[in-house]
Scaffold this motif. Structure first.
Motif, mmCIF file in Angstrom:
data_model
loop_
_atom_site.group_PDB
_atom_site.id
_atom_site.type_symbol
_atom_site.label_atom_id
_atom_site.label_comp_id
_atom_site.label_asym_id
_atom_site.label_seq_id
_atom_site.Cartn_x
_atom_site.Cartn_y
_atom_site.Cartn_z
ATOM 1 N N THR A 14 -1.464 -16.980 -126.661
ATOM 2 C CA THR A 14 -2.223 -18.135 -126.194
ATOM 3 C C THR A 14 -3.570 -17.702 -125.637
ATOM 4 O O THR A 14 -4.611 -18.310 -125.933
ATOM 5 N N ALA A 15 -3.561 -16.652 -124.808
ATOM 6 C CA ALA A 15 -4.809 -16.153 -124.239
ATOM 7 C C ALA A 15 -5.754 -15.675 -125.335
ATOM 8 O O ALA A 15 -6.958 -15.944 -125.300
ATOM 9 N N ALA A 16 -5.219 -14.949 -126.320
ATOM 10 C CA ALA A 16 -6.057 -14.418 -127.398
ATOM 11 C C ALA A 16 -6.675 -15.535 -128.230
ATOM 12 O O ALA A 16 -7.882 -15.505 -128.529
ATOM 13 N N ALA A 358 11.644 -17.575 -105.763
ATOM 14 C CA ALA A 358 12.709 -16.577 -105.721
ATOM 15 C C ALA A 358 13.722 -16.740 -106.840
ATOM 16 O O ALA A 358 14.672 -15.966 -106.930
ATOM 17 N N ASN A 359 13.523 -17.739 -107.718
ATOM 18 C CA ASN A 359 14.471 -17.983 -108.814
ATOM 19 C C ASN A 359 13.823 -18.943 -109.796
ATOM 20 O O ASN A 359 13.453 -20.053 -109.427
ATOM 21 N N ARG A 360 13.669 -18.516 -111.040
ATOM 22 C CA ARG A 360 12.956 -19.342 -112.026
ATOM 23 C C ARG A 360 13.773 -20.549 -112.475
ATOM 24 O O ARG A 360 14.948 -20.419 -112.807
ATOM 25 N N LEU A 361 13.117 -21.695 -112.525
ATOM 26 C CA LEU A 361 13.709 -22.888 -113.110
ATOM 27 C C LEU A 361 13.740 -22.733 -114.626
ATOM 28 O O LEU A 361 12.759 -22.313 -115.247
ATOM 29 N N ALA A 362 14.858 -23.076 -115.231
ATOM 30 C CA ALA A 362 15.037 -22.901 -116.675
ATOM 31 C C ALA A 362 13.894 -23.531 -117.464
ATOM 32 O O ALA A 362 13.414 -24.620 -117.129
ATOM 33 N N SER A 363 13.466 -22.839 -118.519
ATOM 34 C CA SER A 363 12.457 -23.298 -119.469
ATOM 35 C C SER A 363 11.061 -23.449 -118.875
ATOM 36 O O SER A 363 10.181 -24.050 -119.493
ATOM 37 N N ASN A 364 10.836 -22.878 -117.687
ATOM 38 C CA ASN A 364 9.483 -22.799 -117.152
ATOM 39 C C ASN A 364 8.763 -21.534 -117.609
ATOM 40 O O ASN A 364 7.570 -21.390 -117.370
ATOM 41 N N SER A 365 9.478 -20.614 -118.261
ATOM 42 C CA SER A 365 8.839 -19.352 -118.641
ATOM 43 C C SER A 365 7.899 -19.535 -119.830
ATOM 44 O O SER A 365 6.754 -19.066 -119.804
ATOM 45 N N LEU A 366 8.348 -20.183 -120.899
ATOM 46 C CA LEU A 366 7.459 -20.449 -122.026
ATOM 47 C C LEU A 366 6.300 -21.325 -121.586
ATOM 48 O O LEU A 366 5.155 -21.130 -122.017
ATOM 49 N N LEU A 367 6.590 -22.278 -120.711
ATOM 50 C CA LEU A 367 5.522 -23.139 -120.195
ATOM 51 C C LEU A 367 4.494 -22.318 -119.432
ATOM 52 O O LEU A 367 3.283 -22.505 -119.600
ATOM 53 N N GLU A 368 4.955 -21.402 -118.580
ATOM 54 C CA GLU A 368 4.035 -20.572 -117.814
ATOM 55 C C GLU A 368 3.120 -19.766 -118.748
ATOM 56 O O GLU A 368 1.907 -19.683 -118.533
ATOM 57 N N GLY A 369 3.695 -19.189 -119.797
ATOM 58 C CA GLY A 369 2.889 -18.414 -120.723
ATOM 59 C C GLY A 369 1.819 -19.254 -121.389
ATOM 60 O O GLY A 369 0.666 -18.813 -121.547
ATOM 61 N N ALA A 370 2.175 -20.472 -121.786
ATOM 62 C CA ALA A 370 1.218 -21.350 -122.463
ATOM 63 C C ALA A 370 0.140 -21.847 -121.511
ATOM 64 O O ALA A 370 -1.052 -21.844 -121.849
ATOM 65 N N VAL A 371 0.540 -22.279 -120.326
ATOM 66 C CA VAL A 371 -0.427 -22.836 -119.372
ATOM 67 C C VAL A 371 -1.364 -21.760 -118.837
ATOM 68 O O VAL A 371 -2.596 -21.892 -118.885
ATOM 69 N N PHE A 372 -0.796 -20.661 -118.339
ATOM 70 C CA PHE A 372 -1.629 -19.657 -117.679
ATOM 71 C C PHE A 372 -2.317 -18.723 -118.675
ATOM 72 O O PHE A 372 -3.354 -18.132 -118.348
ATOM 73 N N GLY A 373 -1.770 -18.606 -119.897
ATOM 74 C CA GLY A 373 -2.493 -17.876 -120.926
ATOM 75 C C GLY A 373 -3.815 -18.554 -121.237
ATOM 76 O O GLY A 373 -4.864 -17.894 -121.342
ATOM 77 N N ALA A 374 -3.784 -19.889 -121.359
ATOM 78 C CA ALA A 374 -5.013 -20.641 -121.620
ATOM 79 C C ALA A 374 -5.949 -20.600 -120.416
ATOM 80 O O ALA A 374 -7.168 -20.432 -120.564
ATOM 81 N N ARG A 375 -5.398 -20.739 -119.222
ATOM 82 C CA ARG A 375 -6.246 -20.725 -118.017
ATOM 83 C C ARG A 375 -6.956 -19.376 -117.864
ATOM 84 O O ARG A 375 -8.130 -19.318 -117.478
ATOM 85 N N ALA A 377 -7.840 -17.284 -120.241
ATOM 86 C CA ALA A 377 -8.913 -17.205 -121.229
ATOM 87 C C ALA A 377 -10.133 -18.005 -120.782
ATOM 88 O O ALA A 377 -11.276 -17.568 -120.946
ATOM 89 N N GLU A 378 -9.876 -19.163 -120.214
ATOM 90 C CA GLU A 378 -10.979 -20.030 -119.795
ATOM 91 C C GLU A 378 -11.700 -19.514 -118.556
ATOM 92 O O GLU A 378 -12.830 -19.931 -118.268
ATOM 93 N N SER A 379 -11.059 -18.601 -117.810
ATOM 94 C CA SER A 379 -11.673 -18.083 -116.584
ATOM 95 C C SER A 379 -12.426 -16.774 -116.792
ATOM 96 O O SER A 379 -13.031 -16.259 -115.851
ATOM 97 N N LEU A 380 -12.423 -16.240 -118.015
ATOM 98 C CA LEU A 380 -12.976 -14.911 -118.235
ATOM 99 C C LEU A 380 -14.452 -14.804 -117.871
ATOM 100 O O LEU A 380 -14.901 -13.763 -117.393
ATOM 101 N N THR A 381 -15.203 -15.848 -118.107
ATOM 102 C CA THR A 381 -16.636 -15.803 -117.810
ATOM 103 C C THR A 381 -16.984 -16.492 -116.503
ATOM 104 O O THR A 381 -18.152 -16.587 -116.146
#
Length: 498
Positions: A14-16, A358-375, A377-381
């Protein structure tokens, strides 16, 4: 600007892709082959409050509660508010989420969610569908991809990251480096993670001087097929109605938590481990009530694998056991992926954004990768400074096993011979589901008695990274004196009663 992204899961891809779309010159480096990481193995789906009766506020509350109140509200808000755009972007990339008869995205229920909000694809093949779609999009981008490149360290100059060095000594300069290398499941004897999850990004960040946080919080998935070769049985199966039974056939989770099988993962995993220990045999996941048709249609990947192993789960309960699954802590970042070292970003499981607590909620991991991968990339500059107070430096690793703690006793004798299997046994026994003060002190002493292997091969580099992350994890666990989420301490009183 020149950007290096290390890792090819949902966060790195996502970041790439986003950085490429923004006009950056992007190089994507992966240790193995594209698609080798955890993303393709993910079964459950992507959480997102996009249905009637749901809201980002409810999703945020569930996330905070599942994390035992330890999550960062600012990061959680960024996660849940970004879910709609992240899922839309995945659809645009070609992910064919399962649909209802009306054409809406189907919504599954998983543990600790107050609403059905899990978007899934191919029944239980969501990660594979996402990986396939993003890799297809990658091939039409201008991202430069280099496979089989094992990054050893970040290059630094004047307290700033300026590139990377691979284990063969090659150096590549960049204006920004984004670590998306996944977790460290290979620290443990039993894990759902593929072989490459050896904590490389976290070890690189530690050596670069970046802040690390919450490493003591390791999630153990409660329902992994018991046996020689682990195979995860998705939480969505319990969300669909499967239950856990002990050796007598009793549904024991009813006594453990009001939500029974749909309690937070740390609660279910500990209950499964305790019951298995008490009866000296695995507990059983009983999905027979769902019927053969539902199991085959909704969970085709699991159904096919179990049948390949000679198990008809429509007729017989399946023996299950906990296994190391996900690392909630990692490289401390702000909500845009910035670490405490200029020029270095981190996203996905290797990062500690604060969303999982202290404990991940189910199915928040793929969401985290998609949301923060994009964020990221957008913050690089962006010239903005991180709106985040970096954690204080971790306490020094104590080679004496922490004997300066009041009332502490001497650590057990240490074994000077290091091996990955010995490390995994130590972490499983002393820093697993249930921890004790003396066990953690003994582990710290042993971890520091071992010498890191000479980095003469990729495996030796991985072993050295695992040892570095294991030491940091053990130190963090020893420093947290109360049980919280996945960090569960057995009190002296309970030990005496055992």
């Amino acid at each position: 600007m020149n950007v290096i992204i290390v890792g090819g899961g949902i966060a790195g891809l996502t970041a790439a892709l986003r950085a490429d779309a923004l006009g950056h010159r992007v190089t994507l480096l992966v240790k193995g082959a594209l698609g080798d990481g955890c993303t393709a193995h993910a079964q459950g789906g992507v959480a997102g409050a996009y249905g009637p009766g749901d809201s980002p506020a409810l999703h945020a509350l569930d996330t905070l509660q599942a994390g035992d109140g330890h999550g960062d509200p600012l990061a959680i808000t960024a996660l849940v508010d970004g879910a709609h755009a992240a899922i839309a972007a995945l659809v645009d990339a070609g992910v064919a989420f399962d649909r209802t008869a009306d054409g809406d995205i189907a919504r599954g229920l998983e543990a600790a969610h107050s609403r059905p909000r899990i978007a899934h694809a191919g029944g239980d093949a969501t990660g594979a569908a996402i990986s396939t779609a993003l890799l297809s999009r990658l091939r039409t981008s201008t991202v430069r991809v280099r496979e089989h490149v094992f990054v050893a360290d970040a290059l630094t100059c004047a307290d700033r990251v300026i590139g990377i060095r691979s284990i063969d000594g090659a150096e590549v300069r960049a204006d920004a480096v984004v670590l998306a290398t996944g977790g460290a499941g290979q620290l443990y004897t039993h894990t759902t993670n593929p072989a490459g999850t050896t904590g490389d990004g976290i070890a690189i960040a530690v050596r670069a001087g970046a802040a690390i946080a919450d490493l003591e919080f390791v999630q153990f998935h409660p329902t992994v097929l018991a046996g020689a070769k682990p195979f995860l049985i998705s939480e969505a199966v319990r969300g669909a109605g499967a239950v856990l039974r002990d050796a007598t056939g009793r549904r024991f989770m009813l006594d453990e938590h009001p939500d029974a099988e749909l309690a937070p993962r740390d609660v279910v995993a500990r209950a499964v481990a305790r019951r298995a220990a008490a009866q000296a045999a695995p507990v059983a996941l009983d999905a027979t009530g769902l019927g053969a048709t539902v199991l085959a249609d909704r969970f085709p990947t699991i159904d096919a694998e179990l049948r390949r192993r000679g198990i008809d789960w429509s007729r017989h309960p399946v023996p299950v056991t906990p296994a190391a699954h996900y690392l909630m802590g990692g490289i401390a970042t702000d909500i845009d992926g910035r670490t405490s070292v200029p020029g270095l970003w981190a996203v996905g499981e290797t990062a500690r954004t604060g969303v999982h607590g202290a404990n991940r909620l189910a199915s928040n991991s793929l969401l985290e990768g998609a949301v923060f991968g994009a964020r990221a990339a957008e913050s690089l500059t962006s010239s903005a400074t991180p709106s985040f107070r970096w954690p204080e430096a971790s306490p020094p690793h104590r080679r004496d096993g922490g004997r300066d703690r009041p009332g502490a006793t001497s650590a057990a004798p240490t074994d000077p011979s290091f091996s990955r299997s010995a490390l995994q046994r130590l972490m499983w026994n002393q820093l697993g589901l249930i921890r004790t003060d003396h066990g953690m002190r003994d582990a710290v002493a042993q971890l520091h008695a071992w010498t890191a292997p000479s980095p003469t091969s990729p495996t030796a580099h991985e072993d050295a990274n695992l040892l570095a992350v294991g030491r940091a994890l053990a130190s963090a666990a020893l420093s947290r004196t109360d049980s919280l989420g996945a960090h569960s301490l057995l009190s002296p009183a309970l030990m005496g009663a055992a």
